[in-house]
Design an enzyme around this catalytic site. Structure first.
Site, short mmCIF file in Angstrom:
data_model
loop_
_atom_site.label_atom_id
_atom_site.label_comp_id
_atom_site.label_asym_id
_atom_site.label_seq_id
_atom_site.Cartn_x
_atom_site.Cartn_y
_atom_site.Cartn_z
N CYS A 89 42.81 41.26 40.96
CA CYS A 89 41.46 40.95 41.31
C CYS A 89 41.09 42.07 42.28
O CYS A 89 41.74 42.47 43.33
CB CYS A 89 41.46 39.63 41.60
SG CYS A 89 41.98 38.51 40.67
N ASP A 90 39.52 42.22 42.33
CA ASP A 90 39.09 43.08 43.62
C ASP A 90 37.75 42.51 43.48
O ASP A 90 36.87 42.23 42.37
CB ASP A 90 39.04 44.35 43.28
CG ASP A 90 38.65 45.24 44.34
OD1 ASP A 90 39.48 45.56 45.23
OD2 ASP A 90 37.42 45.62 44.55
#
Length: 225
Positions: A89-90
């Site tokens: 994730c970012d």
């Protein structure tokens, strides 16, 4: 083309050091293995070139993190047999035409809040799910989620106390929804878990694309963190 749905429990590897993402997964019944990618985020963004859509940036960063961890996990004997899913994730905040991540220092966070206070931005989170069977990537799915966050206007003394707490320095957009920063969020339009850093509804859909059901992850609880 994805592989068939696994007949045995699936282990989930979270490619993130974020305590908020870890807590979110645990509260949702999954105890993941944690691996930190240490991807050079600036290098990834630079490689995309100028003018790239904000949504593409966060999705590519999430994918880069997941792929690095997939390579590392594939070399670990404990993951050589069976099904593993890697989740990368970012998160970044799109506001005022800019895409901003972690401020890292008080002055930057204070400047961010001078823009955010009384305004609204979109918290974008890129998600990438990679499925490994017997140490080999057999399926992948990646997309982003976006949630509009409406910020309040903190009292100056409260803002300084918040900055001094250190919390906003290490989180995307210099705020949290599930911590001290929650006092200064007037509302959101979208998925609250995505604002925390991992959108459960989107991850559920991405897992379905690689033929992994949530119940398989519940059955696989007890991973080493």
């Amino acid at each position: 083309m994805t592989s068939a749905s696994p007949a045995h429990p699936v282990r989930l590897v979270l490619a993130s050091r974020s305590p908020a993402r870890l807590a979110l997964l645990r509260a949702a019944g999954v105890d993941p293995v944690v691996r930190v990618s240490d991807v050079d985020e600036d290098a990834v963004v630079t490689s995309l070139g100028p003018g790239v859509a904000h949504t593409v940036v966060v999705t590519e960063l999430a994918t880069a993190k997941a792929e690095v961890i997939a390579d590392a996990v594939a070399a670990e004997p404990e993951f050589a047999v069976g099904t593993v899913v890697i989740v990368g994730c970012d998160s970044m905040l799109s506001i005022g035409g800019s895409l901003v991540g972690k401020p890292h220092d008080v002055d930057t966070a204070r400047n961010r809040w001078s823009v955010m206070a009384g305004s609204a931005g979109e918290l974008l989170t890129g998600h990438c799910v990679l499925r490994l069977d017997d140490g080999r990537i057999t399926a992948r799915a990646a997309r982003h989620s976006g949630t509009v966050v409406r910020f309040g206007t903190p009292d100056p003394d409260d803002l300084e106390a918040y900055l001094a707490s250190g919390e906003p320095l290490a989180v995307a957009g210099a705020f949290t929804l599930d911590g001290l920063g929650g006092w200064f969020v007037d509302g959101i339009d979208g998925d609250p878990s995505s604002v925390v850093g991992l959108g459960l509804p989107l991850v559920r859909r991405l897992l379905a694309e690689v033929n992994v059901g949530i119940s398989a992850l519940w059955a696989g609880r007890g991973g080493d963190t």
